[in-house]
Scaffold this motif. Structure first.
Motif, short mmCIF file in Angstrom:
data_model
loop_
_atom_site.label_atom_id
_atom_site.label_comp_id
_atom_site.label_asym_id
_atom_site.label_seq_id
_atom_site.Cartn_x
_atom_site.Cartn_y
_atom_site.Cartn_z
N SER A 4 0.83 -1.20 0.00
CA SER A 4 0.00 0.00 0.00
C SER A 4 0.86 1.25 0.00
O SER A 4 0.42 2.31 -0.43
CB SER A 4 -0.93 -0.01 1.23
N ARG A 5 2.08 1.14 0.45
CA ARG A 5 2.98 2.28 0.52
C ARG A 5 3.96 2.22 -0.66
O ARG A 5 4.54 1.18 -0.94
CB ARG A 5 3.76 2.27 1.84
N ARG A 6 4.14 3.34 -1.32
CA ARG A 6 5.13 3.39 -2.39
C ARG A 6 6.52 3.37 -1.79
O ARG A 6 6.76 3.97 -0.74
CB ARG A 6 4.95 4.66 -3.24
N THR A 7 7.44 2.70 -2.44
CA THR A 7 8.80 2.64 -1.93
C THR A 7 9.57 3.89 -2.33
O THR A 7 9.19 4.61 -3.27
CB THR A 7 9.53 1.40 -2.46
N ILE A 8 10.67 4.14 -1.63
CA ILE A 8 11.48 5.32 -1.92
C ILE A 8 12.09 5.24 -3.32
O ILE A 8 12.14 6.27 -4.02
CB ILE A 8 12.55 5.50 -0.83
N PRO A 9 12.57 4.09 -3.81
CA PRO A 9 13.03 4.05 -5.21
C PRO A 9 11.94 4.46 -6.20
O PRO A 9 12.21 5.18 -7.17
CB PRO A 9 13.45 2.59 -5.40
N GLU A 10 10.71 4.01 -5.97
CA GLU A 10 9.62 4.39 -6.87
C GLU A 10 9.38 5.89 -6.84
O GLU A 10 9.20 6.54 -7.88
CB GLU A 10 8.35 3.63 -6.47
N GLU A 11 9.38 6.47 -5.64
CA GLU A 11 9.13 7.90 -5.52
C GLU A 11 10.26 8.72 -6.12
O GLU A 11 10.02 9.76 -6.76
CB GLU A 11 8.91 8.27 -4.05
N LEU A 12 11.48 8.26 -5.94
CA LEU A 12 12.62 8.98 -6.52
C LEU A 12 12.52 8.98 -8.04
O LEU A 12 12.79 10.01 -8.70
CB LEU A 12 13.93 8.32 -6.07
N LEU A 13 12.14 7.86 -8.62
CA LEU A 13 12.01 7.77 -10.07
C LEU A 13 10.87 8.65 -10.58
O LEU A 13 11.00 9.32 -11.61
CB LEU A 13 11.79 6.31 -10.47
N LEU A 14 9.75 8.69 -9.86
CA LEU A 14 8.65 9.55 -10.26
C LEU A 14 9.04 11.03 -10.19
O LEU A 14 8.62 11.83 -11.03
CB LEU A 14 7.43 9.29 -9.37
N LEU A 15 9.85 11.39 -9.20
CA LEU A 15 10.34 12.76 -9.12
C LEU A 15 11.22 13.12 -10.31
O LEU A 15 11.21 14.25 -10.79
CB LEU A 15 11.16 12.96 -7.83
N ALA A 16 11.99 12.13 -10.77
CA ALA A 16 12.95 12.38 -11.86
C ALA A 16 12.30 12.41 -13.23
O ALA A 16 12.90 12.91 -14.19
CB ALA A 16 14.05 11.32 -11.84
N LEU A 17 11.07 11.88 -13.37
CA LEU A 17 10.41 11.86 -14.67
C LEU A 17 9.97 13.27 -15.08
O LEU A 17 9.29 13.96 -14.33
CB LEU A 17 9.18 10.94 -14.62
N ASP A 18 10.37 13.65 -16.27
CA ASP A 18 9.96 14.95 -16.80
C ASP A 18 8.57 14.81 -17.40
O ASP A 18 8.36 14.02 -18.33
CB ASP A 18 10.95 15.41 -17.88
N PRO A 19 7.58 15.55 -16.91
CA PRO A 19 6.20 15.38 -17.41
C PRO A 19 6.03 15.82 -18.86
O PRO A 19 5.08 15.41 -19.52
CB PRO A 19 5.37 16.25 -16.46
N THR A 20 6.96 16.63 -19.36
CA THR A 20 6.84 17.12 -20.73
C THR A 20 7.49 16.18 -21.73
O THR A 20 6.89 15.81 -22.74
CB THR A 20 7.47 18.52 -20.85
#
Length: 254
Positions: A4-20
């Motif tokens: 149910s909780r996102r892991t820190i690697p997943e969150e770090l990767l989502l932060l690094a993704l450029d939405p554009t």
């Protein structure tokens, strides 16, 4: 560990993704950051603990996350605590793609096929659950804006984001300078996150090379003895000295 909780690697990767563009910022250092984020997540799950600048396994029971459990098993096989800088600097081929594929499977990103220069196939990843990315970013923004010590997960995420160079991606330009500075300061709020973040930066600075083996004693002694075998010829007996020196050379070559 529940999913149910996102892991820190997943969150770090989502932060690094450029939405554009659908690409990841700082891709080379991000690979190091993902390896470090696995360590932080395993520590939060009670599977590993810092031992000075090393990482020790304290519970080998699987977490239920296949990617984390693979890292945990590799650490267990080491048999003794491993330096964080050596672990993070080791080969991690495909780790970023593994997490991108996982995020796609969970429906958080969508793969978009394309071509580079009209020839080379490429794949970009667009976030589909933008609310999740906004929530992750809001946690960082709140910690930076308020100065209130964040929870360990957010502190570790901030430390890793700074370590891999995401500060300029998240807070660009001169107007983001103070935010980047405060992002860096959040590193002190989580000991494990700080240890791993510093290890990531040390690897980037070339500090992950294993120590050189000391020279063998025999080789060192030979290096000292070699000049002694070339002593000057005794005066008055040049023929004998040259003949004796030749025998020594032949013996030494055997």
């Amino acid at each position: 560990m529940g999913r149910s909780r996102r892991t820190i690697p997943e969150e770090l990767l989502l932060l690094a993704l450029d939405p554009t563009t659908g690409t990841t910022a700082q891709p080379q250092s991000l690979d190091l950051g993902l390896a470090g984020a696995q360590l932080v997540e395993l520590a939060l799950a009670g599977r590993i603990a810092p031992d000075g600048d090393r990482i020790a396994v304290v519970m080998a029971r699987p977490t239920g996350d296949p990617t984390l459990d693979s890292a945990l098993e590799l650490l267990r096989r080491r048999g003794s605590p491993v330096r964080a800088v050596h672990w993070i600097g080791g080969p991690r081929l495909g780790l970023r793609q593994t997490y991108l594929t996982h995020l796609e499977r969970c429906g958080m990103v969508h793969a978009v096929a394309g071509q580079m220069c009209g020839v080379l196939p490429t794949t970009r990843y667009q976030a589909t659950e933008t609310a999740i990315s906004r929530e992750i970013r809001a946690r960082l923004d709140n910690a930076i804006r308020t100065g209130v010590p964040p929870d360990p997960r957010t502190a570790a995420l901030a430390a890793l984001a700074h370590a891999v160079g995401l500060g300029k991606h998240l807070y660009p330009g001169n107007e983001g300078r103070s935010s980047r500075s405060r992002l860096r300061d959040l590193i002190r709020h989580d000991p494990m996150g700080g240890l791993v973040a510093h290890a990531v930066m040390d690897v980037q600075n070339g500090a992950a090379a294993p120590p050189r083996r000391p020279q063998a004693a025999g080789a060192a002694a030979g290096a000292v003895r070699q000049p002694a075998a070339r002593a000057p010829e005794p005066a008055g007996a040049p023929g004998q000295a040259r003949h004796g020196h030749g025998r020594m050379a032949r013996v030494g070559a055997r």
